[in-house]
Scaffold this active site. Structure first.
Site, mmCIF file in Angstrom:
data_model
loop_
_atom_site.group_PDB
_atom_site.id
_atom_site.type_symbol
_atom_site.label_atom_id
_atom_site.label_comp_id
_atom_site.label_asym_id
_atom_site.label_seq_id
_atom_site.Cartn_x
_atom_site.Cartn_y
_atom_site.Cartn_z
ATOM 1 N N THR A 150 3.765 32.882 -21.404
ATOM 2 C CA THR A 150 4.598 32.191 -20.052
ATOM 3 C C THR A 150 3.336 32.354 -18.808
ATOM 4 O O THR A 150 2.980 33.656 -19.059
ATOM 5 C CB THR A 150 5.800 32.596 -19.559
ATOM 6 O OG1 THR A 150 6.621 32.261 -20.739
ATOM 7 C CG2 THR A 150 6.388 32.221 -18.422
ATOM 8 N N ARG A 180 17.293 25.534 -26.593
ATOM 9 C CA ARG A 180 17.433 27.118 -26.215
ATOM 10 C C ARG A 180 16.579 26.887 -25.032
ATOM 11 O O ARG A 180 15.556 26.336 -24.847
ATOM 12 C CB ARG A 180 16.677 27.859 -27.394
ATOM 13 C CG ARG A 180 16.461 29.360 -26.957
ATOM 14 C CD ARG A 180 15.177 29.645 -26.049
ATOM 15 N NE ARG A 180 15.071 30.920 -25.908
ATOM 16 C CZ ARG A 180 13.932 31.598 -25.207
ATOM 17 N NH1 ARG A 180 13.057 30.796 -24.444
ATOM 18 N NH2 ARG A 180 13.929 32.966 -24.932
ATOM 19 N N THR A 216 7.638 37.523 -18.144
ATOM 20 C CA THR A 216 7.138 36.931 -19.235
ATOM 21 C C THR A 216 7.612 37.876 -20.399
ATOM 22 O O THR A 216 8.081 39.154 -20.229
ATOM 23 C CB THR A 216 5.691 36.711 -19.222
ATOM 24 O OG1 THR A 216 5.443 36.271 -20.586
ATOM 25 C CG2 THR A 216 5.053 38.048 -19.061
ATOM 26 N N GLY A 217 7.847 37.311 -21.445
ATOM 27 C CA GLY A 217 8.418 38.019 -22.462
ATOM 28 C C GLY A 217 9.731 37.235 -23.019
ATOM 29 O O GLY A 217 10.023 36.226 -22.777
HETATM 30 N N1 ASP Z 1 10.014 34.080 -21.129
HETATM 31 C C1 ASP Z 1 9.635 33.178 -22.229
HETATM 32 C C2 ASP Z 1 10.863 32.457 -22.656
HETATM 33 O O1 ASP Z 1 11.573 33.473 -23.257
HETATM 34 C C3 ASP Z 1 8.537 33.245 -23.190
HETATM 35 C C4 ASP Z 1 7.419 33.913 -22.920
HETATM 36 O O2 ASP Z 1 7.104 34.473 -21.749
HETATM 37 O O3 ASP Z 1 6.484 34.049 -23.687
HETATM 38 O O4 ASP Z 1 11.401 31.268 -23.119
#
Ligand code: ASP
Length: 322
Positions: free
Chosen positions: A184, A212, A235-236
């Site tokens: 992200t 989702r 992010t994550g």
């Molecule tokens: N935070 C994002 C999500 O859960 C994904 C990501 O940052 O990779 O959709």
């Protein structure tokens, strides 16, 4: 070493509950140095190119809000596997995008599960500016985008389609974000005027269930701005971030006197208590009203880009699990 140990002790005490924060505040309070501005920070290596676009706005005295929108649009249009065009689809092969934006007045807008629109961040901005609402989702978000002149585009590239087809061969529904599978872009900026804004945009978790939504379009989870205090983005694994209202928690900790770095560390420690914490990645990034940057991650491998003083550079982030 001693300094580090006493810091860790304070973190442990802080994690007992918010009631302890007032007592800890003097230990954490830093005299605010002269604000370093403008400055823009953004998650991951793709942040370098995004920062360049944001800096064009900031260096001419432009508004942080315009800078963050222009910045993350670069990543949305790039053929990458995790934001906008080329983002990995859900398990039904549909690319669904999430984004939000927030300005110095606390105004915000978001879209979630938006399909076939290249720039969800710009749609989120129009939700903020042209509707009485904060968030539009799915078909409603797409209808609104089309009414504002956005065009439908196919965002599923040959590369992401191929990756999805490969995944289908052994498809097991186990959404896990590890250090290779996320990206992200969350961007925070402080402009010449001393105003903060932020933007966050993603295609979310690869091969997720249709519908989702993660943290990225959720104000207070993937992004939060408080122009008196600071800004934070994430992010994550979105579910873990939503469960602690990650970005809002960090900004509130900064209001209590924690530095951006300390606030990110406390938030990561909070997530480390969740049951699947060892298997996921989370990265937090925070920017203080004085231009100070902080960041911390659950696992190794997170980095972010900072453009300040005419220099655009990457920083590797420390992690809870070493
Ligand atoms: N935070 C994002 C999500 O859960 C994904 C990501 O940052 O990779 O959709």
């Amino acid at each position: 070493m001693t300094k580090r140990r006493s810091f860790l002790k304070k973190i442990t005490a802080a994690s007992v509950g918010l009631g302890n924060l007032a007592a800890l505040r003097p230990a954490f309070a830093n005299p605010a140095p002269q604000a370093k501005k403008p400055v823009v920070v953004s998650t991951w290596r793709h942040g370098l190119a995004a920062n360049e676009a944001a800096w064009k706005v900031l260096s001419k005295g432009g508004r942080a809000l315009d800078a963050v929108e222009a910045g993350v649009m670069v990543t949305e249009a790039e053929d990458n596997l995790s934001v906008g065009y080329g983002g990995l689809p859900d398990r039904d092969g549909r690319v669904t995008l999430d984004a939000c934006i927030m300005d110095e007045n606390g105004e915000c807008g978001a879209v979630a599960c938006l399909e076939e629109i290249m720039h969800p961040i710009s749609v989120a901005r129009l939700v903020m500016e042209k509707t009485p609402h904060v968030m539009l989702v799915g078909e409603g978000a797409q209808e609104f985008a089309l009414s504002q002149g956005f065009k439908k585009e196919n965002l599923l590239t040959e590369r992401s389609k191929k990756a999805w087809k490969e995944w289908l061969k052994e498809a097991e529904y186990k959404p896990i974000i590890n250090i290779e599978n996320h990206d992200t872009i969350g961007m925070l900026a402080l402009d010449e005027e001393g105003n903060l804004s932020g933007a966050c945009t993603t295609s979310g978790l690869a091969y997720k269930m249709h519908g989702r939504v993660g943290d990225s379009p959720i104000i207070g989870a993937g992004l939060f701005i408080d122009n008196e205090v600071g800004a934070a983005t994430a992010t994550g694994m979105g579910e873990a971030i939503v469960k602690i209202c990650g970005a809002h928690l960090i900004v509130e900790l900064m209001r209590q006197g924690y530095s951006p770095q300390e606030a990110c560390e406390v938030a990561i420690k909070r997530i480390s208590k969740q049951k699947n914490a060892k298997d996921i990645q989370i990265g937090f990034l925070a920017l203080g009203k004085n231009g100070e940057v902080g960041s911390y991650a659950l696992q190794k491998g997170f980095d972010y880009a900072t453009y300040a003083d005419g220099k655009n550079q990457m920083t590797d982030v420390g992690s809870f699990y070493r």
